[in-house]
Structure formats: C-alpha cells, structure tokens
Design a protein around this motif. Structure first.
Motif, PDB file in Angstrom:
ATOM      1  N   GLN A   1       0.840  -1.199   0.000  1.00 30.08           N
ATOM      2  CA  GLN A   1       0.000   0.000   0.000  1.00 30.08           C
ATOM      3  C   GLN A   1       0.873   1.247   0.000  1.00 30.08           C
ATOM      4  OE1 GLN A   1      -2.594   0.268   3.358  1.00 30.08           O
ATOM      5  NE2 GLN A   1      -3.556   2.136   2.643  1.00 30.08           N
TER       6      GLN A   1
ATOM      7  N   GLY B   1       2.084   4.994   0.726  1.00 31.31           N
ATOM      8  CA  GLY B   1       1.883   5.960   1.806  1.00 31.31           C
ATOM      9  C   GLY B   1       1.916   7.348   1.210  1.00 31.31           C
TER      10      GLY B   1
ATOM     11  N   CYS C   1       6.110   3.391   0.437  1.00 37.15           N
ATOM     12  CA  CYS C   1       5.048   2.415   0.673  1.00 37.15           C
ATOM     13  C   CYS C   1       5.094   1.865   2.095  1.00 37.15           C
ATOM     14  CB  CYS C   1       5.164   1.279  -0.338  1.00 37.15           C
ATOM     15  SG  CYS C   1       4.984   1.853  -2.041  1.00 37.15           S
ATOM     16  N   ARG C   2       4.011   1.224   2.494  1.00 34.30           N
ATOM     17  CA  ARG C   2       3.873   0.691   3.852  1.00 34.30           C
ATOM     18  C   ARG C   2       4.905  -0.386   4.167  1.00 34.30           C
ATOM     19  NH1 ARG C   2       1.265   4.770   5.714  1.00 34.30           N
ATOM     20  NH2 ARG C   2      -0.814   5.044   4.925  1.00 34.30           N
TER      21      ARG C   2
END
Length: 96
Positions: A36, A38, A53-54
């Motif tokens: 996912q 960010g 990203c996460r």
C-alpha cells in the motif's frame, strides 16, 4: 454566536450541494506496487512519480507508462518528509 453557527451551516450546505454536482473521480493511471502506498510524490514535469510504501520501500515510476524504475529499501528509517527535485533527478528524504 447563533448567527455565526447558522452562517457556517449555510456555507456547509452550499459546499455539499456544489460537491454533489461534481462528476465522480475517474481512475486515470494505476501504479503497480505490491504494498500500500503511503506518501506520494509527483515530479513537476509530470514524468516521474514516487511513493514511500507501507513495506518501507521507496518506489519510483516513469509516467505515463507507469513503469517501475527503482525500488529502494528504507527499512529502519523513519522518513518524515520527501521531495523530488524540479528536474526529477533527485529524491530527497529526511528522517523524523
């Protein structure tokens, strides 16, 4: 005080009515990523996009093809802010 509340409610009602008349957002481009996204960065030129990203990886894509150019592991670094230079040659990050 009551007048201010009524005025605020009136402005919210007008804003909601205007928002409801806008067409629904359309997906223009999908950037492939296994994690996912960010924070998201876009170069001023519009030819480069980046996301932290996460999974703690910084990913860079070429636009408009949405081709993943590079993945940089940021594990162990708490990135507080990031920016892309105007010419798209540099991505600068700062730890929190």
């Amino acid at each position: 005080m009551i007048q201010n509340r009524i005025r605020s409610i009136g402005l919210l009602a007008v804003a909601a009515a205007v928002w409801a008349q806008q067409p629904a957002p359309q997906e223009i481009l999908t950037l492939p990523t296994p994690a996912q996204p960010g924070s998201f960065l876009l170069a001023r030129s519009g030819t480069l996009a980046s996301s932290i990203c996460r999974d703690q990886k910084l990913r860079v894509w070429a636009l408009p093809a949405a081709t993943l150019l590079r993945t940089i592991d940021l594990t162990g670094r708490a990135i507080g802010v990031a920016a892309i230079s105007d010419d798209g040659r540099w991505i600068v990050t700062a730890t929190a």
